[in-house]
Structures are given as structure tokens and as C-alpha cells.
Scaffold this active site. Structure first.
Site, PDB file in Angstrom:
ATOM      1  N   VAL A   1       3.434  -8.624 -11.756  1.00 33.16           N
ATOM      2  CA  VAL A   1       2.580  -7.619 -12.387  1.00 33.16           C
ATOM      3  C   VAL A   1       2.590  -7.759 -13.905  1.00 33.16           C
ATOM      4  O   VAL A   1       1.546  -7.875 -14.545  1.00 33.16           O
ATOM      5  CB  VAL A   1       3.024  -6.194 -11.989  1.00 33.16           C
ATOM      6  CG1 VAL A   1       2.273  -5.145 -12.793  1.00 33.16           C
ATOM      7  CG2 VAL A   1       2.809  -5.982 -10.497  1.00 33.16           C
TER       8      VAL A   1
ATOM      9  N   THR B   1      10.070  -1.118  -8.458  1.00 32.97           N
ATOM     10  CA  THR B   1      10.684   0.133  -8.004  1.00 32.97           C
ATOM     11  C   THR B   1      10.880   0.024  -6.494  1.00 32.97           C
ATOM     12  O   THR B   1      10.051   0.499  -5.711  1.00 32.97           O
ATOM     13  CB  THR B   1       9.806   1.355  -8.347  1.00 32.97           C
ATOM     14  OG1 THR B   1       8.426   1.044  -8.079  1.00 32.97           O
ATOM     15  CG2 THR B   1       9.957   1.733  -9.797  1.00 32.97           C
TER      16      THR B   1
ATOM     17  N   CYS C   1       4.806  -2.782  -2.214  1.00 35.01           N
ATOM     18  CA  CYS C   1       3.943  -1.622  -2.420  1.00 35.01           C
ATOM     19  C   CYS C   1       3.730  -0.809  -1.153  1.00 35.01           C
ATOM     20  O   CYS C   1       4.257   0.287  -1.015  1.00 35.01           O
ATOM     21  CB  CYS C   1       2.591  -2.087  -2.989  1.00 35.01           C
ATOM     22  SG  CYS C   1       2.716  -2.880  -4.606  1.00 35.01           S
TER      23      CYS C   1
END
Length: 438
Positions: free
Chosen positions: A22, A90, A265
């Protein structure tokens, strides 16, 4: 003069904290317009970028060679920037609770190098409240500065789809938010430098955080429904893809398909939302039900393969099985959070040690994370069963003659598991194959 104007004039820099799938494409995109410092703790990764090598394959070696991004593993270089974008993973812990260690660590490092007048924008997917309630206190503690007085914060969730060459940073509408109107305006203008599709100004940071976390939760639930349908239709002897093709002729039918839900995700973000909901006293029903179905699909695939071995009168223990593809998605080297490992582990429970081949995957990462060593495709022969697991371009090109060559000639039935439904089912219904797909 605003920070945005100073950045455009080259008087101030943008920093990217976290240069993975990302962060690196974001850094490269901004570097076409302004000065960018790209920071990552991984010195080996930084060394590759400096050599002009793109280990993520997101933008390619040529782009990395020519970018003006100042790649560094030296956190002190962050002091040279005033607009900071944090794009670190995360993940979730083994018990499916959020693991905020990376975002907390990034906040700590950034706080130690934060200058007055800065704006910090988080892109990492989190549950509503993390930016203001967890990250800001760390930034303040480490910097000795006061949020809202000495620096401002914003949130702009990443929407980059690894391996996708169509939906890129530039072509996807960017959600932006800020702690106040002035910050929101600055953040929006900075992102508008590179996002051709434009920006959507969210009402608040919490709204932007929530918008991101529900995007993937929605997809997860829809895929779980398709997976449940696949389980039901397989019991009925009905081909799920044929059913979906027929249903898809209606204008408002949603085109989702069954499959393994891995990656960072779709299989992760719902747990962030349900974790926060639990803290507030609400136990999720739909979201966690979908998660349970999707988390069990690797085991379901392995069990279906074993049942087909039995139907083919092939001894299960010690059966020779090949798995084509190991990454969490097609045409992407990333093996983190791949659900193919669930198939591997379940097969081992039956006494099957499969051969795995994947020329696209990061072999070093697979070895480090899972202890998996890939086999050369040329060694895939004399198999009892083959699992076509990932829709890499090289596997899409496989025809019946190439697949025939993988199998033992003496077996009366060849067991073929086509997870992604890449093949024409009719080509494998000549009686020599037991063909199965989700």
C-alpha cells in the site's frame, strides 16, 4: 502560506511510513509531483528499493529505478517532512482480536520525529476511534507536542487492491477526513495532487474509519453466502457456477462467487468492527457468521478432495497431491494470510504431504512464515490429485494435455480440484476425471 502550498512549491516534503503493498505505490505516485521521503523499518526492503527492485511487483522495477522517492530506514529522516502518511498493516491476533502493534509502533517512531506544524494522516484500516483515541496520545507523548495546537491529524483509508492494475490509487475515489475543517481542506488538496478520481470529504475521522471497515465486511458477508450456497449445491449435485451464471441474468443480482478469503483486508477487517461492537456490548450475528463460514473453507476443500480420492479408489494416506498456487490472491507474490495453508494443514491430518508450486509467490516469505518450500512445476508428475488453487496467469493457460501430464497414468480416475473454476467443466467429464469445484 498553507502546508499544501509549501509542499507544492517544494518547500516541505511528504513522508510515507510503511512501504509495503500500500505505502510504496502511494509514495511513488506523490513523488511524481512533490518531494517524498519513504520510510520503512525493514532495511532489506529499503535496500531492494534503492537497487531499483520492486519485491511487491505493484509498480515494477522500472518505476522504482526512476522514482525520486528518498527510500530510507533512518527514522530521523522523517524530521524533514511535515505531511506524514502512515500506511502500516493492521492484522489480527490468533484469537481474532485487533493487533494494533504496527500502527502503535509507527505512531511512536513518528512521534519521536514530529515537527511543529505537521499533519499526520493514517491510512491503516482500523475500527472507529483508533486514530483519535490510541494514535494521538502516542504521538503527543513521544513528541511532547499537543494535537490541535502543534500538529493536526486526519484519516484517509487505503483502497489499493494488491495485484490489480486497473483499480489503482489514481483511479479510486479517495475518502479523506480531518480533525477540523482546515485540516480536512489541507488533506483533501494534498491527495487531489495524485488521485485523478477525486476525493470524498467524510464528515469526521470516525466516519472515514467506519466507511473503510464496512467495505470489506460487506464483501466478506457476500462471499460467505456464496460459499454456503456452494456447500449446499455440492450436496445436491448441482454446479454452483452454473447456478450463479443463470441467476446473474437478473439485472439486480450481485455477482459474487465462492472462494477462499485470505489476505489482509476482507478476512481481517470484519474482526476490527466486531471487536469494537463487543466492547460496546453488542455481539455480532451476521458478520461473525460469515467469518466462520469463510474461515472453514480451506478445511472444506481438503475434505472434498479426500472424498474424491475415496471415490476414485485411491488410498488416502500417502496420496500424491499437488497444489498449484499458494498466494492469497492471483498475480501477487504476497503469501501472508493465505488460506491455501489451511488446505495444506488439513491434508497433512489425513497423511498427505502435498507438493506446492508457485512461481509468482515470494518463496522466502513462504519458507519463513509457513516452513513451505516450493517445488518446480516440472516435478509435478505421477500425481493422484491436483488442486488448481490460485488463478495466476500461468495457471490460466493450462489446458487438458498439460493437466493430464501431472497425473499417474495407471489411475482410472484423476482427481482434479478447481477452486477458482478456471477450467471448462465439460472438458473433464469424459469419465477419466473426478472434477470438483466450489
Amino acid at each position: 502560506m498553507s502546508l499544501y502550498e509549501k509542499i507544492v512549491k517544494g518547500e516541505e516534503k511528504i513522508s510515507l511510513v510503511g512501504l509495503g503493498y500500500v505505502g510504496m505505490p502511494i509514495a511513488v505516485a506523490f513523488a511524481k509531483k512533490v518531494q517524498v521521503v519513504g520510510f520503512d523499518l525493514n532495511a532489506e526492503k529499503i535496500a531492494l528499493y534503492k537497487k531499483g527492485i520492486d519485491p511487491t511487483k505493484e509498480v515494477g522495477d522500472e518505476v522504482i529505478k526512476n522514482t525520486t522517492v528518498e527510500f530510507t530506514a533512518d527514522a530521523a529522516k522523517l524530521k524533514e517532512a511535515k505531511f506524514h502518511i502512515v500506511a502500516v498493516p493492521t492484522p489480527v491476533n490468533d484469537d481474532h482480536t485487533p493487533d494494533l502493534t504496527p500502527v502503535e509502533g509507527a505512531s511512536r517512531i513518528l512521534g519521536q520525529n514530529l515537527q511543529k506544524g505537521s499533519i499526520v494522516v493514517f491510512e491503516s484500516t482500523v475500527y472507529p476511534g483508533v486514530t483519535e483515541e490510541i494514535c494521538v496520545p502516542i504521538l503527543e507523548k513521544e513528541s511532547g507536542l499537543s494535537c490541535g495546537v502543534d500538529f493536526k491529524i486526519g484519516y484517509s483509508p487505503e483502497r489499493i487492491n494488491p495485484g490489480d492494475k486497473v483499480h489503482r490509487l489514481e483511479t479510486i475515489t479517495k475518502i479523506v477526513s480531518g480533525m477540523d475543517e482546515e485540516t480536512l481542506d489541507e488533506v483533501a488538496k494534498v491527495y487531489e495532487l495524485v488521485v485523478e478520481a477525486g476525493v470524498h470529504r467524510a464528515q469526521s475521522i470516525k466516519v472515514a474509519e467506519a466507511a473503510k471497515v464496512i467495505e470489506n465486511s460487506q464483501r466478506d458477508i457476500n462471499i460467505a453466502f456464496m460459499n454456503e450456497l456452494s456447500i449446499i449445491f455440492n450436496k445436491m449435485g448441482i454446479d454452483t457456477q452454473s447456478v450463479l451464471k443463470a441467476a446473474g441474468t437478473k439485472w439486480n443480482f450481485l455477482n459474487f462467487y465462492p472462494g477462499l478469503v485470505g489476505g489482509h483486508c476482507i478476512g481481517v477487517d470484519p474482526y476490527y468492527l466486531t471487536y469494537k461492537a463487543e466492547q460496546l456490548g453488542y455481539h455480532s450475528q451476521i458478520i461473525l457468521s460469515g467469518r466462520r463460514i469463510n474461515d472453514d473453507m480451506g478445511k472444506y476443500v481438503a475434505e472434498s478432495l479426500v472424498k474424491n480420492l475415496i471415490r476414485a479408489d485411491i488410498p488416502v494416506k500417502g496420496a500424491k497431491v499437488a497444489i498449484l498456487g499458494f498466494t492469497f490472491k492471483e498475480n501477487c507474490p504476497d503469501t501472508r494470510n493465505t488460506k491455501i495453508i489451511d488446505i495444506v494443514n488439513e491434508l497433512k491430518e489425513y497423511g498427505i504431504d502435498p507438493l506446492i508450486t508457485d512461481e509468482t509467490a515470494d518463496a522466502g516469505e513462504a519458507k519463513h512464515l509457513y516452513g513451505i518450500e516450493f517445488a518446480e512445476r516440472s516435478s509435478i508428475k505421477d500425481m493422484d490429485a491436483v488442486v488448481l488453487a490460485v488463478a495466476h496467469e500461468e495457471f490460466k493457460k493450462l489446458g487438458k494435455p498439460e493437466l493430464d501430464a501431472f497425473f499417474k497414468t495407471e489411475n482410472t480416475k484423476k482427481v482434479l480440484v478447481d477452486i477458482k473454476g478456471l477450467l471448462n467443466r465439460g472438458d473433464f467429464e469424459d469419465g477419466s476425471y473426478l472434477y470438483w469445484r466450489l
